[in-house]
Design a protein around this motif. Structure first.
Motif, PDB file in Angstrom:
ATOM      1  N   GLU A  83       0.868  -1.182   0.000  1.00 34.15           N
ATOM      2  CA  GLU A  83       0.000   0.000   0.000  1.00 34.15           C
ATOM      3  C   GLU A  83       0.906   1.234   0.000  1.00 34.15           C
ATOM      4  N   PRO A  84       1.005   1.936  -1.146  1.00 38.44           N
ATOM      5  CA  PRO A  84       2.060   2.943  -1.310  1.00 38.44           C
ATOM      6  C   PRO A  84       1.956   4.157  -0.402  1.00 38.44           C
ATOM      7  N   LEU A  85       0.742   4.665  -0.143  1.00 39.22           N
ATOM      8  CA  LEU A  85       0.632   5.888   0.657  1.00 39.22           C
ATOM      9  C   LEU A  85       1.084   5.646   2.094  1.00 39.22           C
ATOM     10  N   GLN A  86       0.580   4.578   2.718  1.00 33.77           N
ATOM     11  CA  GLN A  86       0.979   4.287   4.090  1.00 33.77           C
ATOM     12  C   GLN A  86       2.487   4.075   4.185  1.00 33.77           C
ATOM     13  N   GLN A  87       3.038   3.326   3.240  1.00 34.31           N
ATOM     14  CA  GLN A  87       4.470   3.051   3.269  1.00 34.31           C
ATOM     15  C   GLN A  87       5.265   4.347   3.140  1.00 34.31           C
ATOM     16  N   GLN A  88       4.865   5.212   2.212  1.00 35.77           N
ATOM     17  CA  GLN A  88       5.605   6.451   2.004  1.00 35.77           C
ATOM     18  C   GLN A  88       5.522   7.363   3.222  1.00 35.77           C
ATOM     19  N   GLU A  89       4.363   7.443   3.857  1.00 31.98           N
ATOM     20  CA  GLU A  89       4.222   8.308   5.019  1.00 31.98           C
ATOM     21  C   GLU A  89       5.012   7.780   6.216  1.00 31.98           C
ATOM     22  N   LEU A  90       5.070   6.467   6.381  1.00 29.86           N
ATOM     23  CA  LEU A  90       5.883   5.896   7.447  1.00 29.86           C
ATOM     24  C   LEU A  90       7.369   6.171   7.203  1.00 29.86           C
ATOM     25  N   LEU A  91       7.808   6.021   5.956  1.00 24.36           N
ATOM     26  CA  LEU A  91       9.199   6.308   5.624  1.00 24.36           C
ATOM     27  C   LEU A  91       9.524   7.780   5.850  1.00 24.36           C
ATOM     28  N   ASP A  92       8.589   8.660   5.489  1.00 25.03           N
ATOM     29  CA  ASP A  92       8.797  10.097   5.721  1.00 25.03           C
ATOM     30  C   ASP A  92       8.931  10.384   7.218  1.00 25.03           C
ATOM     31  N   ASP A  93       8.104   9.729   8.038  1.00 20.19           N
ATOM     32  CA  ASP A  93       8.192   9.923   9.491  1.00 20.19           C
ATOM     33  C   ASP A  93       9.548   9.452  10.016  1.00 20.19           C
ATOM     34  N   LEU A  94      10.025   8.311   9.511  1.00 24.25           N
ATOM     35  CA  LEU A  94      11.322   7.795   9.944  1.00 24.25           C
ATOM     36  C   LEU A  94      12.455   8.729   9.522  1.00 24.25           C
ATOM     37  N   ARG A  95      12.412   9.216   8.295  1.00 21.76           N
ATOM     38  CA  ARG A  95      13.452  10.137   7.830  1.00 21.76           C
ATOM     39  C   ARG A  95      13.447  11.423   8.652  1.00 21.76           C
ATOM     40  N   ARG A  96      12.250  11.932   8.940  1.00 23.35           N
ATOM     41  CA  ARG A  96      12.134  13.168   9.717  1.00 23.35           C
ATOM     42  C   ARG A  96      12.698  12.986  11.123  1.00 23.35           C
ATOM     43  N   ALA A  97      12.356  11.864  11.758  1.00 28.01           N
ATOM     44  CA  ALA A  97      12.878  11.589  13.099  1.00 28.01           C
ATOM     45  C   ALA A  97      14.397  11.421  13.063  1.00 28.01           C
ATOM     46  N   ALA A  98      14.900  10.787  12.010  1.00 29.29           N
ATOM     47  CA  ALA A  98      16.344  10.604  11.887  1.00 29.29           C
ATOM     48  C   ALA A  98      17.048  11.954  11.742  1.00 29.29           C
ATOM     49  N   ARG A  99      16.488  12.854  10.935  1.00 31.54           N
ATOM     50  CA  ARG A  99      17.085  14.185  10.791  1.00 31.54           C
ATOM     51  C   ARG A  99      17.106  14.914  12.136  1.00 31.54           C
ATOM     52  N   ASP A 100      16.030  14.778  12.902  1.00 30.30           N
ATOM     53  CA  ASP A 100      15.971  15.428  14.213  1.00 30.30           C
ATOM     54  C   ASP A 100      17.050  14.895  15.157  1.00 30.30           C
ATOM     55  N   GLN A 101      17.492  13.658  14.914  1.00 30.56           N
ATOM     56  CA  GLN A 101      18.525  13.060  15.765  1.00 30.56           C
ATOM     57  C   GLN A 101      19.913  13.138  15.127  1.00 30.56           C
ATOM     58  N   GLY A 102      20.048  13.987  14.106  1.00 29.69           N
ATOM     59  CA  GLY A 102      21.365  14.283  13.559  1.00 29.69           C
ATOM     60  C   GLY A 102      21.797  13.475  12.363  1.00 29.69           C
ATOM     61  N   PHE A 103      20.897  12.671  11.766  1.00 29.86           N
ATOM     62  CA  PHE A 103      21.244  11.908  10.560  1.00 29.86           C
ATOM     63  C   PHE A 103      21.010  12.805   9.339  1.00 29.86           C
ATOM     64  N   GLU A 104      22.052  13.510   8.943  1.00 27.15           N
ATOM     65  CA  GLU A 104      21.904  14.528   7.901  1.00 27.15           C
ATOM     66  C   GLU A 104      22.106  13.972   6.499  1.00 27.15           C
ATOM     67  N   GLU A 105      23.073  13.067   6.324  1.00 23.68           N
ATOM     68  CA  GLU A 105      23.350  12.515   4.994  1.00 23.68           C
ATOM     69  C   GLU A 105      22.397  11.350   4.684  1.00 23.68           C
ATOM     70  N   ARG A 106      22.203  11.115   3.388  1.00 20.65           N
ATOM     71  CA  ARG A 106      21.350  10.006   2.975  1.00 20.65           C
ATOM     72  C   ARG A 106      21.902   9.402   1.693  1.00 20.65           C
ATOM     73  N   HIS A 107      22.132   8.095   1.711  1.00 16.23           N
ATOM     74  CA  HIS A 107      22.624   7.369   0.534  1.00 16.23           C
ATOM     75  C   HIS A 107      21.609   6.292   0.181  1.00 16.23           C
ATOM     76  N   ARG A 108      21.287   6.189  -1.099  1.00 15.71           N
ATOM     77  CA  ARG A 108      20.205   5.306  -1.539  1.00 15.71           C
ATOM     78  C   ARG A 108      20.754   4.194  -2.431  1.00 15.71           C
ATOM     79  N   PHE A 109      20.318   2.967  -2.168  1.00 14.93           N
ATOM     80  CA  PHE A 109      20.658   1.791  -2.986  1.00 14.93           C
ATOM     81  C   PHE A 109      19.338   1.145  -3.413  1.00 14.93           C
ATOM     82  N   SER A 110      19.137   0.988  -4.721  1.00 11.97           N
ATOM     83  CA  SER A 110      17.843   0.511  -5.209  1.00 11.97           C
ATOM     84  C   SER A 110      17.994  -0.713  -6.095  1.00 11.97           C
TER      85      SER A 110
END
Length: 333
Positions: A26-53
């Motif tokens: 279910e794409p919307l739920q998955q995307q919103e959960l990922l956005d929440d995780l990324r946002r929380a990570a940024r708040d805790q100092g995880f500034e860089e992001r590397h993607r492997f697909s």
């Protein structure tokens, strides 16, 4: 550790786990959960992001080297692993287990994939190892009363409350597509001033959005009306609707028709829509449905850049096939 989607908000108020897996179709739920995780990570100092697909092929050794190397700026970073429908091979599974066994406090592994198979995926070594040190969140399609509850919560988050008739109309419009439902709620939040959503408000939101919707297209294919199919596709394309939106709606019909042709139970749909799809299933044969599935796969590959071609042409082919229209030889590609 396993988390339900509704538990994530409270969980993110504490220290993050070293790895998270968000799985589901279910794409919307998955995307919103990922956005929440990324946002929380940024708040805790995880500034860089590397993607492997997996879309471009995952170099597992490159992932391992990246995880073991120092951050370019000396800070914390996210390594995001997009698996989709694919799963790690033997080498990839071992590398993931090695990373899980010795997690770095400055690296967050964020993995997302399609629905986990209860027999194969949950018994795989890498998922078991992840379950020990990280968190797994599964998302599921929202249907029936759950869809009503989801819509009520979504409306409430925007300060809105819908009457029973307005809610029924919203549910009929969305047909289980949470992305479409979320877009309707966002439009209503701009239109409704007193917070009370009426059926007229829903109709106005629909009328203000576009002349046609993806659901008009699936209605036309179910009715076997190729001329209307072509007209709707041309209109939606001109209005800037993205191909993945139409592909989602048409692929959903393929799955339902496949089950009906195979003799499965009829899907849960409004009565009029169910009757139209039953008639469509009677018109189509397995060969026609396989041809439609092939068009859907080609459209998806073009959308993701995995194959050359125009995704709109393959979506048109797909829709005409679902309408039961034989394609001209020039379109049989």
């Amino acid at each position: 550790m396993r988390l339900r989607p509704e538990q994530l908000g409270k969980h993110l108020s504490a220290e993050l786990k070293p790895v998270y897996l968000v799985a589901g179709d279910e794409p919307l739920q998955q995307q919103e959960l990922l956005d929440d995780l990324r946002r929380a990570a940024r708040d805790q100092g995880f500034e860089e992001r590397h993607r492997f697909s997996s879309d471009t092929g995952i170099d597992w050794n490159a992932l391992l080297n990246e995880a073991q190397s120092m951050s370019l700026f000396g800070g914390r970073r996210i390594l995001e692993l997009v698996l989709g429908n694919k799963r790690p091979d033997k080498n990839g599974s071992q590398i993931l287990r090695d990373l899980f066994a010795a997690p770095s406090p400055d690296t967050l592994l964020l993995i997302h994939c399609s629905k986990l198979d209860r027999r194969k995926d949950w018994n795989s070594a890498w998922v078991k190892a992840l379950d020990e040190v990280g968190a797994i969140i599964e998302v599921w399609p929202v249907e029936g009363n759950n869809l009503r509850n989801w819509l009520q919560d979504r409306l409430a988050s925007r300060g809105l409350h819908a009457s029973d008739d307005a809610m029924a109309l919203l549910i009929e419009r969305s047909e289980g597509n949470l992305l479409a439902a979320a877009q309707e709620v966002d439009k209503l939040s701009l239109l409704v001033e007193n917070g009370q959503v009426s059926p007229e408000d829903v109709q106005q939101a629909v009328g203000d959005s576009s002349r046609y919707s993806p659901f008009d297209l699936t209605e036309a294919t179910a009715q076997g009306d190729p001329h209307r199919v072509l007209h709707i596709i041309q209109t939606l394309k001109a209005e800037g609707v993205e191909p993945p939106v139409l592909l989602w709606a048409l692929s959903r019909d393929i799955r339902m028709l496949d089950g009906m042709i195979a003799g499965g139970p009829p899907p849960r749909l409004p009565p009029q829509r169910a009757r139209a799809m039953q008639a469509q299933a009677q018109r189509l044969n397995p060969q026609q449905l396989r041809a439609a599935q092939a068009s859907a796969i080609r459209a998806d590959q073009c959308v993701k850049g995995m194959a050359k071609g125009d995704p709109w042409q393959h979506i048109t082919n797909l829709a005409l096939r679902l309408a039961g229209k034989p394609l001209p030889r020039s379109m049989e590609r």
